[in-house]
Design an enzyme around this catalytic site. Structure first.
Site, short mmCIF file in Angstrom:
data_model
loop_
_atom_site.label_atom_id
_atom_site.label_comp_id
_atom_site.label_asym_id
_atom_site.label_seq_id
_atom_site.Cartn_x
_atom_site.Cartn_y
_atom_site.Cartn_z
N THR A 179 -38.57 -49.12 96.07
CA THR A 179 -39.73 -48.64 96.41
C THR A 179 -40.18 -47.56 95.66
O THR A 179 -39.53 -46.41 95.23
CB THR A 179 -39.66 -48.03 97.95
OG1 THR A 179 -39.26 -48.82 98.77
CG2 THR A 179 -41.18 -47.45 98.23
N LYS A 187 -45.96 -51.93 100.22
CA LYS A 187 -45.02 -50.94 100.66
C LYS A 187 -45.43 -49.60 101.02
O LYS A 187 -45.12 -48.88 102.21
CB LYS A 187 -43.80 -50.74 99.55
CG LYS A 187 -42.59 -50.12 100.23
CD LYS A 187 -42.05 -50.68 101.41
CE LYS A 187 -41.03 -50.06 101.96
NZ LYS A 187 -39.64 -49.96 101.12
N LYS A 217 -39.02 -39.42 99.80
CA LYS A 217 -39.54 -39.71 98.39
C LYS A 217 -40.65 -40.56 98.44
O LYS A 217 -41.86 -40.63 97.87
CB LYS A 217 -38.35 -40.47 97.59
CG LYS A 217 -38.70 -41.08 96.32
CD LYS A 217 -38.76 -42.90 96.43
CE LYS A 217 -37.71 -43.29 96.64
NZ LYS A 217 -37.84 -44.88 96.73
#
Length: 286
Positions: A96, A171, A239
């Protein structure tokens, strides 16, 4: 069968790589710590000391690392893939990461007569082990079709969302939805406990109704058992939320729910929960 390179064998990467080996693909792996790859090596994977050796021995290279900075290093560093791949290699980044970086990788790959697609996943450690991940891809149709047999081994649902970067944008949609969902399912559990209810029976009632979600069904049982081991690290979720907020800012979009979730997770991370699973949000309330 095509030779597969796999870089990054953490909580999810190891299970994803193992499924490819079980399907018969020759596997060439690199990870910073060889000990993390011992299970794969024992099962027959070829371990390499350098990324350059993985590039030289692979038709398709999959990367599943931690942070965008790691992706930058793996692809653009002096020993990075884009400086050492053979023509016609297919690069698949399943980390990701940022949509902009995915587009940058695809552009550079094309200049090296190679192809690259971004294909981040959702489903956590459970989905990685069972091969039921949801895979969100961005890239050209021909590259996607080449990767499809591998995706079929790792996931139960794969969708080409658009050009390079589209997988990462998708995502981010996934992570935005999860962020607020985790607040909701955690508050429901805390409320049930405070009201003197039995969490297991409450879960049985609400998971099959309108409140049902993957997080409720898969993570809340872990919290009830006080199991905060990582299916997905809090540090990686933070993150992801940062990437989503940076991207939203570029799109001139305010996401207050995501900001709240990020703040809550950062507080428990500062309290020592960085390497716990995302279900450890429960500890924010305790």
């Amino acid at each position: 069968m095509k030779k597969i390179g796999f870089i990054g064998t953490g909580v999810m990467g190891k299970s994803m790589a193992m499924r490819l080996m079980e399907a018969g693909y020759p596997l060439h792996i690199f990870t910073r710590t060889k000990e993390k790859a011992e299970e794969l090596i024992t099962a027959g994977a070829s371990w390499h000391n350098e990324i350059t050796d993985v590039a030289a021995n692979s038709d398709i290279v999959i990367t599943m690392v931690g942070y965008p900075s790691d992706v930058e290093e793996v692809y653009f560093g002096e020993s990075g893939l884009l400086n050492h791949i053979n023509p016609q290699t297919l690069l698949i980044d399943m980390t990701t990461s940022s949509p902009e970086l995915a587009a940058k990788i695809a552009k550079e790959a094309k200049s090296k007569q190679a192809d690259a697609i971004d294909a981040p996943v959702s489903g956590g450690d459970i989905g990685a082990r069972k091969g039921t991940l949801s895979i969100m891809a961005g890239g050209e149709e021909a590259a996607f079709q080449e990767a499809q047999p591998l995706f079929n081994e790792m996931g139960s649902q794969t969708v080409l969302q658009g050009p390079a970067g589209a997988g990462q944008y998708t995502k981010m949609c996934n992570q935005i939805a999860i962020a607020s969902t985790m607040i909701g399912v955690t508050e429901a559990l805390v409320y049930a406990e405070k009201a003197g209810l039995h969490p297991d029976t409450v879960l049985k009632s609400i998971s099959g109704g309108a409140a049902g979600s993957w997080s409720l069904s898969n993570l809340t049982p872990r919290v009830i058992k006080r199991d905060f081991s990582p299916g997905f690290f809090i540090k990686h979720f933070i993150k992801d939320m940062k990437i989503a907020l940076d991207s939203a800012e570029k799109l001139d979009l305010d996401l207050p729910g995501l900001k709240l979730a990020k703040n809550m997770y950062e507080q428990i991370a500062e309290g020592g929960e960085n390497n716990s699973g995302t279900q450890a949000l429960y500890k924010y309330y305790k």
